[in-house]
Design a protein around this motif. Structure first.
Motif, PDB file in Angstrom:
ATOM      1  N   ALA A  15       0.825  -1.211   0.000  1.00  0.00           N
ATOM      2  CA  ALA A  15       0.000   0.000   0.000  1.00  0.00           C
ATOM      3  C   ALA A  15       0.855   1.255   0.000  1.00  0.00           C
ATOM      4  CB  ALA A  15      -0.942  -0.004   1.199  1.00  0.00           C
ATOM      5  N   ASP A  16       1.970   1.226   0.746  1.00  0.00           N
ATOM      6  CA  ASP A  16       2.865   2.383   0.769  1.00  0.00           C
ATOM      7  C   ASP A  16       3.504   2.608  -0.601  1.00  0.00           C
ATOM      8  OD1 ASP A  16       2.311   2.761   3.432  1.00  0.00           O
ATOM      9  OD2 ASP A  16       4.113   1.735   4.148  1.00  0.00           O
ATOM     10  N   THR A  17       3.923   1.492  -1.245  1.00  0.00           N
ATOM     11  CA  THR A  17       4.527   1.612  -2.568  1.00  0.00           C
ATOM     12  C   THR A  17       3.517   2.134  -3.582  1.00  0.00           C
ATOM     13  OG1 THR A  17       6.007  -0.243  -2.078  1.00  0.00           O
ATOM     14  CG2 THR A  17       5.749   0.363  -4.388  1.00  0.00           C
ATOM     15  N   ALA A  18       2.278   1.627  -3.508  1.00  0.00           N
ATOM     16  CA  ALA A  18       1.234   2.089  -4.427  1.00  0.00           C
ATOM     17  C   ALA A  18       0.948   3.568  -4.230  1.00  0.00           C
ATOM     18  CB  ALA A  18      -0.034   1.263  -4.228  1.00  0.00           C
ATOM     19  N   ALA A  19       0.899   3.998  -2.978  1.00  0.00           N
ATOM     20  CA  ALA A  19       0.622   5.407  -2.692  1.00  0.00           C
ATOM     21  C   ALA A  19       1.750   6.299  -3.224  1.00  0.00           C
ATOM     22  CB  ALA A  19       0.438   5.616  -1.193  1.00  0.00           C
ATOM     23  N   LEU A  20       2.996   5.844  -3.079  1.00  0.00           N
ATOM     24  CA  LEU A  20       4.129   6.611  -3.592  1.00  0.00           C
ATOM     25  C   LEU A  20       4.055   6.726  -5.109  1.00  0.00           C
ATOM     26  CD1 LEU A  20       6.889   7.996  -3.382  1.00  0.00           C
ATOM     27  CD2 LEU A  20       7.931   5.713  -3.382  1.00  0.00           C
ATOM     28  N   LEU A  21       3.777   5.620  -5.787  1.00  0.00           N
ATOM     29  CA  LEU A  21       3.684   5.656  -7.239  1.00  0.00           C
ATOM     30  C   LEU A  21       2.547   6.559  -7.703  1.00  0.00           C
ATOM     31  CD1 LEU A  21       4.285   1.871  -8.043  1.00  0.00           C
ATOM     32  CD2 LEU A  21       5.857   3.768  -8.484  1.00  0.00           C
ATOM     33  N   GLN A  22       1.455   6.551  -6.963  1.00  0.00           N
ATOM     34  CA  GLN A  22       0.322   7.417  -7.308  1.00  0.00           C
ATOM     35  C   GLN A  22       0.728   8.885  -7.215  1.00  0.00           C
ATOM     36  OE1 GLN A  22      -2.962   5.845  -7.669  1.00  0.00           O
ATOM     37  NE2 GLN A  22      -4.018   7.703  -8.262  1.00  0.00           N
ATOM     38  N   ARG A  23       1.432   9.242  -6.135  1.00  0.00           N
ATOM     39  CA  ARG A  23       1.864  10.636  -5.971  1.00  0.00           C
ATOM     40  C   ARG A  23       2.836  11.040  -7.079  1.00  0.00           C
ATOM     41  NH1 ARG A  23       2.453   8.917  -0.625  1.00  0.00           N
ATOM     42  NH2 ARG A  23       4.728   9.064  -0.733  1.00  0.00           N
ATOM     43  N   LEU A  24       3.759  10.149  -7.405  1.00  0.00           N
ATOM     44  CA  LEU A  24       4.733  10.453  -8.448  1.00  0.00           C
ATOM     45  C   LEU A  24       4.054  10.644  -9.806  1.00  0.00           C
ATOM     46  CD1 LEU A  24       7.558   7.936  -7.448  1.00  0.00           C
ATOM     47  CD2 LEU A  24       7.650  10.428  -7.251  1.00  0.00           C
ATOM     48  N   ALA A  25       3.103   9.785 -10.113  1.00  0.00           N
ATOM     49  CA  ALA A  25       2.407   9.893 -11.399  1.00  0.00           C
ATOM     50  C   ALA A  25       1.596  11.176 -11.477  1.00  0.00           C
ATOM     51  CB  ALA A  25       1.511   8.671 -11.605  1.00  0.00           C
ATOM     52  N   ARG A  26       0.857  11.482 -10.403  1.00  0.00           N
ATOM     53  CA  ARG A  26       0.093  12.736 -10.379  1.00  0.00           C
ATOM     54  C   ARG A  26       1.025  13.927 -10.565  1.00  0.00           C
ATOM     55  NH1 ARG A  26      -3.027  11.575  -4.843  1.00  0.00           N
ATOM     56  NH2 ARG A  26      -4.683  10.169  -5.533  1.00  0.00           N
ATOM     57  N   GLY A  27       2.146  13.896  -9.825  1.00  0.00           N
ATOM     58  CA  GLY A  27       3.104  15.000  -9.915  1.00  0.00           C
ATOM     59  C   GLY A  27       3.665  15.176 -11.306  1.00  0.00           C
ATOM     60  N   ALA A  28       3.887  14.058 -12.026  1.00  0.00           N
ATOM     61  CA  ALA A  28       4.411  14.146 -13.381  1.00  0.00           C
ATOM     62  C   ALA A  28       3.420  14.854 -14.300  1.00  0.00           C
ATOM     63  CB  ALA A  28       4.733  12.746 -13.912  1.00  0.00           C
ATOM     64  N   PHE A  29       2.153  14.512 -14.184  1.00  0.00           N
ATOM     65  CA  PHE A  29       1.160  15.170 -15.035  1.00  0.00           C
ATOM     66  C   PHE A  29       0.990  16.641 -14.665  1.00  0.00           C
ATOM     67  CE2 PHE A  29      -0.586  10.751 -15.714  1.00  0.00           C
ATOM     68  CZ  PHE A  29      -0.304  10.709 -17.071  1.00  0.00           C
ATOM     69  N   GLU A  30       1.021  16.932 -13.383  1.00  0.00           N
ATOM     70  CA  GLU A  30       0.888  18.329 -12.958  1.00  0.00           C
ATOM     71  C   GLU A  30       2.070  19.151 -13.442  1.00  0.00           C
ATOM     72  OE1 GLU A  30       0.443  18.002  -8.767  1.00  0.00           O
ATOM     73  OE2 GLU A  30      -1.606  17.219  -8.885  1.00  0.00           O
ATOM     74  N   ALA A  31       3.264  18.546 -13.392  1.00  0.00           N
ATOM     75  CA  ALA A  31       4.449  19.253 -13.884  1.00  0.00           C
ATOM     76  C   ALA A  31       4.355  19.494 -15.387  1.00  0.00           C
ATOM     77  CB  ALA A  31       5.708  18.457 -13.550  1.00  0.00           C
ATOM     78  N   ALA A  32       3.852  18.510 -16.115  1.00  0.00           N
ATOM     79  CA  ALA A  32       3.711  18.661 -17.570  1.00  0.00           C
ATOM     80  C   ALA A  32       2.744  19.781 -17.915  1.00  0.00           C
ATOM     81  CB  ALA A  32       3.240  17.355 -18.186  1.00  0.00           C
ATOM     82  N   ALA A  33       1.731  19.961 -17.062  1.00  0.00           N
ATOM     83  CA  ALA A  33       0.708  20.972 -17.343  1.00  0.00           C
ATOM     84  C   ALA A  33       1.135  22.386 -16.946  1.00  0.00           C
ATOM     85  CB  ALA A  33      -0.587  20.614 -16.610  1.00  0.00           C
ATOM     86  N   CYS A  34       2.217  22.507 -16.166  1.00  0.00           N
ATOM     87  CA  CYS A  34       2.687  23.835 -15.757  1.00  0.00           C
ATOM     88  C   CYS A  34       3.409  24.468 -16.942  1.00  0.00           C
ATOM     89  CB  CYS A  34       3.650  23.712 -14.572  1.00  0.00           C
ATOM     90  SG  CYS A  34       2.831  23.225 -13.045  1.00  0.00           S
ATOM     91  N   ARG A  35       2.910  25.623 -17.363  1.00  0.00           N
ATOM     92  CA  ARG A  35       3.499  26.276 -18.539  1.00  0.00           C
ATOM     93  C   ARG A  35       3.789  27.733 -18.227  1.00  0.00           C
ATOM     94  NH1 ARG A  35       2.889  23.201 -22.814  1.00  0.00           N
ATOM     95  NH2 ARG A  35       3.097  24.938 -24.261  1.00  0.00           N
TER      96      ARG A  35
END
Length: 207
Positions: free
Chosen positions: A187-207
């Motif tokens: 569960a901890d690993t899944a939560a970490l991967l979820q945060r990383l994936a969300r962060g990647a998309f949010e970073a991509a959207a920052c312009r």
């Protein structure tokens, strides 16, 4: 109607064919496609090597079913999440993207041998099977791209597609985490991967 424990167990029990595929994936990932014989796969599921031919014509067919099968399941799962979200009054692009990420994380954590197989053995498939895998993967990417662009409408399509591929690379890195029994709680690993994936998309959207 409540299903009895015995009935639930019968429904959940893997078939012999599924057992064979699971062990074949594990052995192929550990030792390579050519490093594993049918006798070893048979021994892993408690049948003779020749007995495997009642289920599969050979190792090539096992590999094809593994790689085509997981591509089909990922695409079907992504489309199902989109359709379920469309049916909900309170659905949102953010919740749907989270659901897509969660579904892919389940695959990445629970089917690591298939990731290794894809990376190492895809070129061993027949042309038709390899093209089928690629076609399914492209369709799966587009499911994600549509959701990402709905959530981030200012993100150009080519950047959204690049971000999706990048997130897949991040999530599909799980075979490099080491042995599952030597890792943090799932569960901890899944939560970490979820945060990383969300962060990647949010970073991509920052312009």
């Amino acid at each position: 109607m409540v299903m009895s424990t015995n009935a639930a167990a019968r429904v959940a029990a893997p078939t012999r064919r599924e057992q064979i595929l699971k062990e074949a994936a594990r052995l192929f990932a550990e030792r390579g496609f050519h490093g594993v014989g049918v006798d070893e796969i048979g021994a892993a599921v408690g049948i003779s090597g020749p007995g495997l031919y009642r289920h599969f014509p050979g190792k090539d067919a096992m590999l094809a079913e593994l790689l085509v099968g997981i591509s089909e399941r990922l695409l079907a799962g992504g489309r199902l999440r989109v359709s379920e979200d469309a049916a909900r009054v309170d659905g949102s692009p953010r919740a749907l993207l989270d659901a897509l990420i969660e579904g892919h994380i389940d695959f990445a954590l629970d089917d690591r041998p298939l990731i290794t197989l894809h990376d190492r053995e895809l070129d061993r498939l027949r042309d038709a099977d390899r093209k089928r895998v690629r076609q399914l993967q492209r369709q799966y990417v587009e499911v994600w791209v549509d959701v990402v662009r709905e959530l981030y409408p200012d993100l150009p399509e080519h950047e959204a597609r690049a971000a999706v591929h990048a997130v897949f690379g991040l999530l599909n890195s799980t075979p490099h985490l080491g042995r599952p029994d030597a890792q943090p709680d799932r569960a901890d690993t899944a939560a970490l991967l979820q945060r990383l994936a969300r962060g990647a998309f949010e970073a991509a959207a920052c312009r």
